[in-house]
Design a protein around this motif. Sequence first.
Motif, PDB file in Angstrom:
ATOM      1  N   GLN A 283       0.839  -1.236   0.132  1.00  0.00           N
ATOM      2  CA  GLN A 283       0.012  -0.103   0.124  1.00  0.00           C
ATOM      3  C   GLN A 283       0.849   1.147   0.041  1.00  0.00           C
ATOM      4  OE1 GLN A 283      -3.124  -0.753  -0.792  1.00  0.00           O
ATOM      5  NE2 GLN A 283      -2.471  -2.716  -0.490  1.00  0.00           N
ATOM      6  N   THR A 284       0.298   2.409  -0.638  1.00  0.00           N
ATOM      7  CA  THR A 284       0.692   3.505  -0.793  1.00  0.00           C
ATOM      8  C   THR A 284      -0.075   4.796  -0.047  1.00  0.00           C
ATOM      9  OG1 THR A 284       0.068   4.332  -2.954  1.00  0.00           O
ATOM     10  CG2 THR A 284       2.148   2.928  -2.758  1.00  0.00           C
TER      11      THR A 284
ATOM     12  N   LEU B 136      -6.458   3.924  12.690  1.00  0.00           N
ATOM     13  CA  LEU B 136      -5.718   3.182  12.044  1.00  0.00           C
ATOM     14  C   LEU B 136      -5.301   3.767  10.593  1.00  0.00           C
ATOM     15  CD1 LEU B 136      -4.591   0.317  11.420  1.00  0.00           C
ATOM     16  CD2 LEU B 136      -6.680  -0.353  10.297  1.00  0.00           C
ATOM     17  N   GLN B 137      -6.056   4.538  10.045  1.00  0.00           N
ATOM     18  CA  GLN B 137      -5.705   5.271   8.801  1.00  0.00           C
ATOM     19  C   GLN B 137      -4.541   6.170   9.120  1.00  0.00           C
ATOM     20  OE1 GLN B 137      -7.005   4.184   5.661  1.00  0.00           O
ATOM     21  NE2 GLN B 137      -7.699   2.593   7.059  1.00  0.00           N
ATOM     22  N   VAL B 138      -4.752   6.847  10.265  1.00  0.00           N
ATOM     23  CA  VAL B 138      -3.645   7.929  10.578  1.00  0.00           C
ATOM     24  C   VAL B 138      -2.486   7.305  10.642  1.00  0.00           C
ATOM     25  CG1 VAL B 138      -3.217   9.609  12.014  1.00  0.00           C
ATOM     26  CG2 VAL B 138      -5.732   9.543  11.462  1.00  0.00           C
ATOM     27  N   VAL B 139      -2.428   6.171  11.450  1.00  0.00           N
ATOM     28  CA  VAL B 139      -1.442   5.327  11.975  1.00  0.00           C
ATOM     29  C   VAL B 139      -0.673   4.901  10.690  1.00  0.00           C
ATOM     30  CG1 VAL B 139      -0.185   3.274  12.983  1.00  0.00           C
ATOM     31  CG2 VAL B 139      -1.772   4.902  14.220  1.00  0.00           C
ATOM     32  N   TYR B 140      -1.359   4.295   9.722  1.00  0.00           N
ATOM     33  CA  TYR B 140      -1.129   4.026   8.283  1.00  0.00           C
ATOM     34  C   TYR B 140      -0.223   4.797   7.546  1.00  0.00           C
ATOM     35  CZ  TYR B 140      -1.575  -0.189   5.452  1.00  0.00           C
ATOM     36  OH  TYR B 140      -1.521  -1.347   4.509  1.00  0.00           O
ATOM     37  N   HIS B 141      -0.730   5.843   7.436  1.00  0.00           N
ATOM     38  CA  HIS B 141      -0.259   7.025   6.705  1.00  0.00           C
ATOM     39  C   HIS B 141       0.989   7.547   7.324  1.00  0.00           C
ATOM     40  CE1 HIS B 141      -3.232   7.841   3.506  1.00  0.00           C
ATOM     41  NE2 HIS B 141      -4.448   7.695   4.329  1.00  0.00           N
ATOM     42  N   ALA B 142       1.011   7.564   8.550  1.00  0.00           N
ATOM     43  CA  ALA B 142       2.142   8.228   9.310  1.00  0.00           C
ATOM     44  C   ALA B 142       3.493   7.184   9.196  1.00  0.00           C
ATOM     45  CB  ALA B 142       1.936   8.268  10.857  1.00  0.00           C
TER      46      ALA B 142
ATOM     47  N   GLU C 224       8.732   5.523   6.831  1.00  0.00           N
ATOM     48  CA  GLU C 224       9.190   4.508   6.189  1.00  0.00           C
ATOM     49  C   GLU C 224      10.189   5.463   5.108  1.00  0.00           C
ATOM     50  OE1 GLU C 224       6.460   0.696   6.673  1.00  0.00           O
ATOM     51  OE2 GLU C 224       6.555   1.958   4.693  1.00  0.00           O
ATOM     52  N   ASP C 225       9.636   6.421   4.471  1.00  0.00           N
ATOM     53  CA  ASP C 225      10.213   7.143   3.479  1.00  0.00           C
ATOM     54  C   ASP C 225      10.982   8.482   4.051  1.00  0.00           C
ATOM     55  OD1 ASP C 225       8.806   5.725   1.518  1.00  0.00           O
ATOM     56  OD2 ASP C 225       7.330   7.161   1.131  1.00  0.00           O
ATOM     57  N   GLY C 226      11.014   8.451   5.242  1.00  0.00           N
ATOM     58  CA  GLY C 226      11.775   9.536   5.892  1.00  0.00           C
ATOM     59  C   GLY C 226      11.390  10.878   6.242  1.00  0.00           C
ATOM     60  N   HIS C 227      10.073  10.861   6.040  1.00  0.00           N
ATOM     61  CA  HIS C 227       9.408  12.459   6.206  1.00  0.00           C
ATOM     62  C   HIS C 227       9.022  12.570   7.801  1.00  0.00           C
ATOM     63  CE1 HIS C 227       9.285  12.324   1.715  1.00  0.00           C
ATOM     64  NE2 HIS C 227       8.546  11.427   1.969  1.00  0.00           N
TER      65      HIS C 227
END
Length: 286
Positions: free
Chosen positions: A34-35, A71-77, A82-85
Amino acid sequence: MHDRTAQSSGIDRLVQVMARLRDPDSGCPWDIEQTFDTIAPYTIEEAHEVAEAIRNGDMDELRDELGDLLLQVVYHARIAEEDGHFDFETVANHVADKMIQRHPHVFGNDVVTTAEAQSVNWEAQKARERAERAAKYGREPSALEGIALGFPALMRAWKLQKRAARVGFDWSDARAVLDKVDEELAEVRAEIDAGTGHDRLQDELGDLLFTVANLARKLGVDPEGALRETNAKFERRFRGVEQRLAREGRDPADQALDDLEAHWKAVKHAERAGGAADDSDGSQSA
């Protein structure tokens, strides 16, 4: 992993569960793929389901749906981390800082005695933040800054009009907007009579819908909420028509429109007799 997450606070446990799900070596194949873009539709869906649980007054459902939204907030975070943001901790601290900044009467020395005064202060602070955001991205300042393209179109129309009204670009009253609704409806009729193409009809119909959203604003009605209730009313009544026909062993698809309309009116009459809210006319529209 299980023992550690079981002993953590709820939010820490959820963050750790998500990290495990996204682990490239031992995680879930679906979650790993997922992205931001693929998850975003689920985020919107979960927000709507929270609103539905609130409308239903179902606290068990609301608990579950709030968890799904979190869960959606945690998913995006997690994807961002992982992308270093940024990570979830950064998100939580940022919104906490923002709430403190926007409530100096609670966390500072300002004095605000009414909810109305706080609303004025809140909007002034948001206006400053919008100006800063526009400057950051090299955009000209605008009263319309920050109204997300991702909003449902009807809601976005209402927000655009509300924001424009703050700087004086507004109708004098609801009756003036009604005249504009009549004008836009006449233009739709003219395009239909002229047999013009799809693009012209879409343009004129869009103008009509935009004006109706403006009428709702002037009347103090949430257009999304009004349409949502009408959708529910239509669904309830149409299902009533289907149930009446089913009791007679008949398929709605095989009935003449006049027969369907008669059943529709009967369902509306039954609602009136039962004290349910109803329209004044007898048409098949909601």
